[in-house]
Design a protein around this motif. Structure first.
Motif, PDB file in Angstrom:
ATOM      1  N   PHE A  89       0.842  -1.183   0.000  1.00  0.00           N
ATOM      2  CA  PHE A  89       0.000   0.000   0.000  1.00  0.00           C
ATOM      3  C   PHE A  89       0.879   1.235   0.000  1.00  0.00           C
ATOM      4  CE2 PHE A  89      -2.144   3.630   1.707  1.00  0.00           C
ATOM      5  CZ  PHE A  89      -3.273   3.635   0.924  1.00  0.00           C
ATOM      6  N   ILE A  90       0.578   2.131  -0.943  1.00  0.00           N
ATOM      7  CA  ILE A  90       1.205   3.454  -0.952  1.00  0.00           C
ATOM      8  C   ILE A  90       0.098   4.480  -1.151  1.00  0.00           C
ATOM      9  CG2 ILE A  90       3.510   2.773  -1.742  1.00  0.00           C
ATOM     10  CD1 ILE A  90       2.648   3.485  -4.591  1.00  0.00           C
ATOM     11  N   PRO A  91       0.270   5.682  -0.570  1.00  0.00           N
ATOM     12  CA  PRO A  91      -0.796   6.690  -0.707  1.00  0.00           C
ATOM     13  C   PRO A  91      -0.961   7.166  -2.141  1.00  0.00           C
ATOM     14  CG  PRO A  91       0.670   7.222   1.109  1.00  0.00           C
ATOM     15  CD  PRO A  91       1.331   6.134   0.327  1.00  0.00           C
ATOM     16  N   ARG A  92       0.160   7.188  -2.883  1.00  0.00           N
ATOM     17  CA  ARG A  92       0.065   7.568  -4.286  1.00  0.00           C
ATOM     18  C   ARG A  92      -0.043   6.292  -5.120  1.00  0.00           C
ATOM     19  NH1 ARG A  92       4.912  11.976  -4.401  1.00  0.00           N
ATOM     20  NH2 ARG A  92       5.976  10.301  -3.330  1.00  0.00           N
ATOM     21  N   ASN A  93       0.021   6.441  -6.420  1.00  0.00           N
ATOM     22  CA  ASN A  93      -0.107   5.271  -7.275  1.00  0.00           C
ATOM     23  C   ASN A  93       1.227   4.725  -7.757  1.00  0.00           C
ATOM     24  OD1 ASN A  93      -2.870   5.182  -7.037  1.00  0.00           O
ATOM     25  ND2 ASN A  93      -3.193   6.602  -8.723  1.00  0.00           N
ATOM     26  N   GLU A  94       2.277   5.504  -7.623  1.00  0.00           N
ATOM     27  CA  GLU A  94       3.615   5.059  -8.034  1.00  0.00           C
ATOM     28  C   GLU A  94       4.635   5.852  -7.248  1.00  0.00           C
ATOM     29  OE1 GLU A  94       4.911   2.718  -9.700  1.00  0.00           O
ATOM     30  OE2 GLU A  94       3.147   1.909 -10.699  1.00  0.00           O
ATOM     31  N   MET A  95       5.898   5.508  -7.432  1.00  0.00           N
ATOM     32  CA  MET A  95       7.015   6.299  -6.911  1.00  0.00           C
ATOM     33  C   MET A  95       6.880   6.555  -5.418  1.00  0.00           C
ATOM     34  SD  MET A  95       8.291   6.704  -9.930  1.00  0.00           S
ATOM     35  CE  MET A  95       9.461   8.033 -10.101  1.00  0.00           C
ATOM     36  N   ASP A  96       6.679   5.524  -4.648  1.00  0.00           N
ATOM     37  CA  ASP A  96       6.500   5.725  -3.220  1.00  0.00           C
ATOM     38  C   ASP A  96       7.061   4.511  -2.481  1.00  0.00           C
ATOM     39  OD1 ASP A  96       5.631   7.081  -0.949  1.00  0.00           O
ATOM     40  OD2 ASP A  96       3.731   7.626  -1.883  1.00  0.00           O
ATOM     41  N   ILE A  97       7.186   4.652  -1.169  1.00  0.00           N
ATOM     42  CA  ILE A  97       7.699   3.569  -0.336  1.00  0.00           C
ATOM     43  C   ILE A  97       6.505   2.905   0.347  1.00  0.00           C
ATOM     44  CG2 ILE A  97       9.155   3.031   1.661  1.00  0.00           C
ATOM     45  CD1 ILE A  97      10.893   4.070  -0.434  1.00  0.00           C
ATOM     46  N   VAL A 101       3.881   1.617   2.707  1.00  0.00           N
ATOM     47  CA  VAL A 101       3.450   1.852   4.088  1.00  0.00           C
ATOM     48  C   VAL A 101       3.330   0.488   4.769  1.00  0.00           C
ATOM     49  CG1 VAL A 101       1.665   2.845   5.558  1.00  0.00           C
ATOM     50  CG2 VAL A 101       2.194   3.915   3.363  1.00  0.00           C
ATOM     51  N   ARG A 129       5.533   7.953   7.274  1.00  0.00           N
ATOM     52  CA  ARG A 129       4.873   7.192   6.207  1.00  0.00           C
ATOM     53  C   ARG A 129       3.586   6.530   6.671  1.00  0.00           C
ATOM     54  NH1 ARG A 129      10.641   5.081   4.300  1.00  0.00           N
ATOM     55  NH2 ARG A 129      11.252   6.975   3.210  1.00  0.00           N
ATOM     56  N   TYR A 183      -2.481   2.265  11.669  1.00  0.00           N
ATOM     57  CA  TYR A 183      -2.871   2.141  10.264  1.00  0.00           C
ATOM     58  C   TYR A 183      -2.115   0.998   9.604  1.00  0.00           C
ATOM     59  CZ  TYR A 183      -3.908   3.693   5.485  1.00  0.00           C
ATOM     60  OH  TYR A 183      -4.322   3.780   4.184  1.00  0.00           O
ATOM     61  N   LEU A 193      -3.535  -2.191   7.743  1.00  0.00           N
ATOM     62  CA  LEU A 193      -3.226  -2.467   6.333  1.00  0.00           C
ATOM     63  C   LEU A 193      -2.687  -3.871   6.123  1.00  0.00           C
ATOM     64  CD1 LEU A 193      -1.464   0.774   5.047  1.00  0.00           C
ATOM     65  CD2 LEU A 193      -3.726  -0.086   4.404  1.00  0.00           C
ATOM     66  N   LYS A 211      -8.006   5.106   0.762  1.00  0.00           N
ATOM     67  CA  LYS A 211      -7.396   5.791  -0.384  1.00  0.00           C
ATOM     68  C   LYS A 211      -8.464   6.342  -1.322  1.00  0.00           C
ATOM     69  CE  LYS A 211      -3.931   4.984  -3.960  1.00  0.00           C
ATOM     70  NZ  LYS A 211      -2.735   4.180  -4.258  1.00  0.00           N
ATOM     71  N   ASN A 230      -2.673  14.429   0.152  1.00  0.00           N
ATOM     72  CA  ASN A 230      -1.478  13.809   0.738  1.00  0.00           C
ATOM     73  C   ASN A 230      -0.405  14.747   1.249  1.00  0.00           C
ATOM     74  OD1 ASN A 230      -1.688  10.862   0.725  1.00  0.00           O
ATOM     75  ND2 ASN A 230      -1.964  11.106  -1.488  1.00  0.00           N
ATOM     76  N   LEU A 287      10.266  12.137  -1.954  1.00  0.00           N
ATOM     77  CA  LEU A 287       9.821  10.765  -1.726  1.00  0.00           C
ATOM     78  C   LEU A 287       8.712  10.735  -0.676  1.00  0.00           C
ATOM     79  CD1 LEU A 287      10.167   7.772  -2.270  1.00  0.00           C
ATOM     80  CD2 LEU A 287      11.964   7.731  -0.536  1.00  0.00           C
ATOM     81  N   ARG A 317       4.413  13.972  -0.251  1.00  0.00           N
ATOM     82  CA  ARG A 317       3.797  13.276  -1.381  1.00  0.00           C
ATOM     83  C   ARG A 317       2.992  14.182  -2.285  1.00  0.00           C
ATOM     84  NH1 ARG A 317       2.815   8.946   3.081  1.00  0.00           N
ATOM     85  NH2 ARG A 317       4.274   7.317   2.478  1.00  0.00           N
ATOM     86  N   THR A 319       1.816  12.554  -8.549  1.00  0.00           N
ATOM     87  CA  THR A 319       2.558  12.294  -9.777  1.00  0.00           C
ATOM     88  C   THR A 319       1.549  12.229 -10.923  1.00  0.00           C
ATOM     89  OG1 THR A 319       2.375   9.897  -9.811  1.00  0.00           O
ATOM     90  CG2 THR A 319       4.094  10.830  -8.407  1.00  0.00           C
ATOM     91  N   LEU A 371       0.563   9.841 -12.407  1.00  0.00           N
ATOM     92  CA  LEU A 371      -0.303   8.669 -12.295  1.00  0.00           C
ATOM     93  C   LEU A 371      -1.396   8.833 -11.249  1.00  0.00           C
ATOM     94  CD1 LEU A 371       2.678   6.251 -12.502  1.00  0.00           C
ATOM     95  CD2 LEU A 371       0.851   6.393 -14.193  1.00  0.00           C
ATOM     96  N   ASP A 372      -1.359   9.948 -10.520  1.00  0.00           N
ATOM     97  CA  ASP A 372      -2.310  10.125  -9.422  1.00  0.00           C
ATOM     98  C   ASP A 372      -3.493  11.008  -9.773  1.00  0.00           C
ATOM     99  OD1 ASP A 372      -0.799   8.605  -7.539  1.00  0.00           O
ATOM    100  OD2 ASP A 372       0.632  10.249  -7.492  1.00  0.00           O
ATOM    101  N   PRO A 431      -4.907   8.734   3.181  1.00  0.00           N
ATOM    102  CA  PRO A 431      -5.530   7.426   3.440  1.00  0.00           C
ATOM    103  C   PRO A 431      -5.676   7.090   4.920  1.00  0.00           C
ATOM    104  CG  PRO A 431      -4.061   7.271   1.567  1.00  0.00           C
ATOM    105  CD  PRO A 431      -3.879   8.645   2.137  1.00  0.00           C
ATOM    106  N   TRP A 447      -9.372   6.546   6.414  1.00  0.00           N
ATOM    107  CA  TRP A 447      -9.682   5.241   7.002  1.00  0.00           C
ATOM    108  C   TRP A 447     -10.139   5.387   8.459  1.00  0.00           C
ATOM    109  CZ3 TRP A 447      -6.730   2.945  11.019  1.00  0.00           C
ATOM    110  CH2 TRP A 447      -7.266   1.730  11.468  1.00  0.00           C
TER     111      TRP A 447
END
Lengths: 292, 761
Positions: free
Chosen positions: A185-193, A195, A263, A268, A272, B629, B667, B684, B687, B690, B692-693, B747, B751
């Motif tokens: 699970f990441i808060p964004r859709n890409e480019m993330d670490i 959680v 993060r 949470y 998750l 999310k 975010n 990083l 947030r 991007t 894609l978001d 998120p 949640w």
């Protein structure tokens, strides 16, 4: 950034002797996607940066359906998901390889490097645990092997001793009616670490209705990636149903020991890990049945 | 390019040849080939490299600074700290956008006695290479005495809060408080009789909202190079939104006449208001004076997050009352915005904007400007308006729902229009909010049903003033019929082209035949900052007047050729005419040398703003109830541009502002640990969305011409960041039945809210 020496070893022996000579002040350069950033930001320091990409063994990718997969420690991620047989045989590994950074990162970053960086949030490690990967390590005293699940010892730390080098990862051959999935699970859709993350592997009985064997690796919910052996053992012999997946999620949640940081909160992350384990199991079972 | 609808123009709209077209931008080639020179690209012979040393503490007294070890390192050329700055206590300067306390401005560039936030610049070194400078920086020994820190606005207002300044008092109604305070200012606006107003209401809703600090997030970190020449003249190459403002700030801080400072603006990789303040420039000048070389200073990304202006974190309480038939009768707002480490945040515009979209006969607004241990806030795209709109537009949505009125209908019933008096006093001239809301209501998006579980559609309106201010421009006619335009507005949004197009329209030539250039402070007349969405409006007005000046001079040349009275020469569609004779602009340009020499047009303007930008956004979301999310399914931004000079850039501004608003909503946040340290000072972990978001942001441009501009132009850059947080909160409510009242709606927070409402696993 301080000046450092650069060397490109041509063989495992040469790499090992350079590493042994420099000790912890030597850092290994594989894809460089972690170490270069860490050096620049002063998070790590080096007197010697040792490039291992010229060692043929370290950039190998050998697959044989009877013997399994031998993946060089410096082999970049893209070679995994662009290899049709490997992608099919080790789907959780392919899932993880496809989501580390963007496409440019994936052309450099390696699974071995991800493992050696030993972040609790590393995406490939739960997949390595799920696929029962074994690490082949070379050192001044010869070679040894360690299960990927036992490789990391603390955030950023692992079992590699002075002069030791991760050479390759070995994966057992694929078995019928098995499937695997890595989800994070990441808060964004890409480019993330991540959680939180969950990598699972399951083998079904011939009816496809029951789980015969399972393995689960969890990310970002403990100081190291976790192997959820209790959950895997519980799943063996259970029906492959949403109820079982949900219960396995709850069990995974119980063994998670997350922290609160920028993060995500501990609460949470604990939540998750249950969601991800449940969803990953459902997907892995789907793949085992050939519908995922 | 986008799914933009045709501008909803009135039928009597004037016909233009250049305005409303989409020529390729003049600076495009250099930008896509990488040839454009940004501040960090500059290399000068003998250049030294500086490094700023920043505070590791959120709040501390500086006991001592010891440079001896750093100076002993080979290759180190100079060191500096606040000790090298002139004493500026109680000195103020007018920087166009308001009075600035120079002592505070200076202490933000180099800390004076205390550090007030982690990342606060304390000292700097210059050396022969960036690596030596980095090592030298580590050798500077600074002793701190840590002090308690405060990073949340309501905590900082408490009487026992750690006090940042002993020379800041609360100013309220022209009176100063007895004791120093973190609260530097109390603003109060009122109209009508609020008590009576609420007594008329059938429904009253009062809610509280919180927002986190967010950063502008420009891709280019701050960078500059300064040279203190042997003759005492100072030249600064920098990334700035205002070269003249930069010049004045540096000159005031270092007590130099403005004429001794030349600022050369480089290409700029995003600003959004964050490149109006100065940070590195005076430090680089001090280092250059000491070492006799040009000195370059650059920031890292974490320097940018920790050392430059975010937008205020805020607490806003809004109370609105309406009658059963949906008329707003009373409003009350209480806003506390953090200013960061020094007074002078965005509370003023926040208070003016909170009710700016509606006609509310009885209203009262109280606002507080609060110092705390975060970087000094800087302007960020409609500064202060987004926080206020998040609160107001959320309550408006609740009221509409309670009254069972469609949310756009409810807004239309109460929309501000010509003659509406805003709570802070001004009465609106012709504005376009009604037309914007009507366009939203008529949009394909609004009329397409949204189906499916955990999905919802939200809507919100937004306002930003936009300003006028001072601009200068000049232009020379070339023998080939082209025109070289020189302006002083640094280009952060395609304004070189939108300004050049207005000159082209005025002269009846093609946009490509105008070559625009942004000049340094020695090469063009005074021009205010690129901010307040003012450049296309005000510098565009200057370009229009330059065009008129050139037309007049060219008509004289034509008259000379034709031996007639200049008053008899007419100009239409790029052609000069008199009885039976005509000559095109291009033909005449070729004859200038034979008719008296060069033609140079010039103009300096100071038009009255504001130009009043209104927008309305529609968004569809889907919420994952297991993770909290939020996925954006569809987004439409509607805005009144007055006249969209270059529609692609207007759409780009609408899309860019919307995406920044989405990041703010979902975010982005400064994440502080319990010692007041920001823990996510990287792209990083901070947030931003991007590619894609976010989906493609659909745009609908509405054109209600601004009566105070020859082409009807209104500013467009800022308004689009205002509605997104409220629009998203309203959409999340429709999707889940749960109202989120704190930003970001990340998120974990969504949640937790769903779980608290028994709606998540």
């Amino acid at each position: 950034m301080k000046e450092f020496e650069y060397a490109a070893a041509a063989s495992v022996d040469e790499a090992v002797s350079l590493l042994a000579a420099h000790g912890p002040r030597a850092k290994i350069l594989s894809g460089g996607t972690d170490i270069l950033v860490q050096l620049r930001e002063g998070l790590r320091e080096a007197d010697l940066v040792l490039d291992v990409k010229r060692i043929p063994e370290l950039t190998a990718l050998e697959f044989d359906s009877a013997r399994g997969l031998l993946l060089g420690a410096a082999t970049p991620c893209y070679r995994i998901y662009e290899h049709e047989q490997v992608k099919r045989a080790y789907p959780a590994l392919a899932d993880a390889a496809r989501i580390i950074g963007g496409w440019q990162i994936q052309t450099r970053a390696s699974v071995g490097g991800n493992l050696c960086n030993s972040s609790p949030a590393a995406d490939t490690i739960p997949a390595l645990i799920a696929h029962a990967a074994v690490c082949h390590i070379a050192g001044p005293d010869g070679r040894r092997s360690v299960r990927a699940a036992e490789f990391c010892t603390a955030p950023g730390k692992n079992v590699l001793g002075r002069g030791e080098l991760l050479v390759a990862l070995e994966f057992p051959p694929p078995v019928p009616r098995s499937g695997a999935r890595y989800l994070r699970f990441i808060p964004r859709n890409e480019m993330d670490i991540a959680v939180a993350g969950a990598g699972v592997w399951v083998r079904l009985d011939p009816t496809g209705q029951q789980i015969e064997e399972a393995r689960i690796g969890l990310a970002a919910v403990a100081p190291t990636p976790l192997e959820a052996t209790e959950v895997a053992a519980w799943l063996a012999g259970r029906p492959a149903t949403p109820e079982s997946f949900a219960e396995a999620g709850r069990m995974a949640q119980a063994i998670a020991r997350p922290i609160t940081d920028m993060r995500g909160t501990a609460e949470y992350r604990r939540h998750l890990v249950a969601v991800l384990t449940r969803r990953a199991l459902a997907d892995a079972v789907g793949r085992a049945r050939g519908v995922g | 390019m986008t799914a933009s609808a045709k501008p909803a123009a009135s039928s009597s709209a004037p016909q233009y040849k250049v305005l409303g077209t989409r020529p390729i931008r003049h600076d495009g080639t250099d930008k896509v080939t990488g040839r454009a020179i940004y501040a960090a690209d500059l290399h000068l012979p003998g250049m030294a490299y500086g490094r700023v040393i920043r505070s590791p503490h959120a709040h501390a007294r500086i006991r001592s600074i010891d440079f001896s070890a750093a100076l002993a390192l080979p290759g180190v050329l100079a060191v500096t700290s606040a000790a090298d700055m002139p004493d500026l206590k109680n000195k103020f300067a007018d920087l166009g956008e308001g009075r600035v306390n120079l002592a505070h401005l200076g202490a933000n560039c180099l800390a004076q006695g205390k550090v007030l936030y982690r990342g606060h610049a304390v000292a700097a070194v210059a050396a022969v290479s960036p690596h030596v400078a980095e090592e030298a920086a580590k050798l500077v020994r600074i002793e701190y005495e840590p002090l308690p820190a405060v990073t949340w606005v309501l905590d900082a207002m408490k009487p026992n809060a750690p006090l940042l300044h002993d020379d800041v008092f609360t100013e309220s109604m022209g009176q100063l408080s007895d004791k120093p305070s973190n609260v530097s200012r109390h603003i109060h606006f009122e109209q009508g009789d609020v008590q009576r107003g609420f007594a008329q209401a059938d429904v009253v809703i009062e809610r509280e909202y919180r927002t986190a600090s967010v950063h502008q997030g420009y891709i280019e970190p701050h960078a500059c190079t300064a040279l203190w020449n042997q003759d005492g003249h100072v030249t600064i190459w920098t990334a700035t939104q205002g070269s003249f403002s930069c010049r004045q700030q540096v000159a005031e801080l270092l007590e130099l006449p403005v004429s001794r400072v030349t600022v050369v603006p480089c290409e700029i990789g995003g600003g959004f208001g964050g490149k109006i303040p100065i940070y590195l420039e005076p430090v680089a000048v001090l280092l250059s004076r000491k070492c006799g070389r040009p000195v370059k200073l650059t920031m890292t990304r974490s320097d940018v997050f920790e050392g430059t202006g975010p937008t205020p974190g805020s607490f806003v309480r809004v109370k609105l009352g309406a009658t059963r038939d949906g008329k707003l009768v009373a409003g009350e707002a209480w806003l506390a915005y953090d200013a960061g480490a020094f007074p002078g945040g965005m509370i003023g515009p926040g208070c003016m904007c909170v009710f700016s979209c509606y006609e509310i006969p009885h209203a009262r607004v109280d606002g507080y400007d609060v110092c705390l241990n975060k970087p000094k806030t800087a302007a960020y795209r409609a500064p202060g308006a987004t926080q206020a709109a998040f609160a107001c537009e959320s309550v408006i949505d609740e009221l509409a729902e309670r009254l069972n009125i469609d949310p756009i209908e409810f807004r239309l019933k109460n929309a501000a229009k010509e003659g509406t008096r805003r709570v802070d006093g001004p009465v609106y001239p012709r504005i376009g909010l009604v037309e914007v809301l009507e366009a939203a209501r008529a949009s394909e998006h609004w009329n397409t049903p949204l189906a499916g579980p955990w999905r919802g559609r939200g809507v919100a309106a937004g306002y930003w003033f936009n300003i006028g201010l001072k601009s200068s421009a000049s232009a020379s006619v070339n023998a080939d019929g082209t025109v070289t335009l020189v302006e002083g507005s640094t280009d952060i949004g395609g304004t070189r082209t939108s300004v050049a197009m207005q000159l082209a329209e005025t002269l009846g030539i093609a946009a490509e035949d105008v070559r625009p250039q942004v000049a340094d402070t020695d090469s063009v007349g005074y021009t205010d900052v690129t901010g307040g969405s003012r450049v296309t409006f005000a510098t565009g007005l200057a370009a229009y007047q330059v065009g008129l000046d050139i037309r007049r001079q060219m008509a004289e040349r034509a008259a000379l050729l034709w031996e007639c009275d200049p008053a008899l020469v007419r100009f239409e569609d790029g052609v000069f005419r008199t009885d039976g004779r005509s000559i095109t602009f291009k033909e005449l340009a070729a004859k200038l040398h034979a008719t008296g020499g060069p033609v140079v047009g010039r103009a300096a303007v100071d038009p009255e703003g504001p130009t009043h930008g209104f927008g309305a956004h529609i968004v569809d979301v889907e919420v994952d109830p297991d993770t909290g999310k939020v996925t954006i399914l569809r987004y439409t931004a509607v805005q009144d541009a007055g006249k969209a000079v270059h529609p692609s850039y207007v759409e780009g501004q609408m899309q860019g502002g919307t995406v920044q608003g989405i990041g703010w909503a979902l975010n982005e946040e400064y994440w502080f640990d319990d010692r007041g340290q920001m823990r996510n000072a990287s792209f990083l972990d901070y947030r931003m969305p991007t590619a894609l978001d976010v989906p493609m942001i659909e745009t609908i441009i509405v054109e209600v011409p601004n009566p105070d501009h020859p082409y009807g132009v209104r500013g467009v850059g800022e308004t689009p960041i205002v509605p997104p947080p409220a629009a998203l909160a309203n959409a999340i409510y429709r999707a889940t039945g749960v109202r989120l009242r704190e930003l970001p709606m990340s998120p974990p927070r969504v949640w937790a809210a769903l779980a608290a409402a028994g709606k998540s696993s």
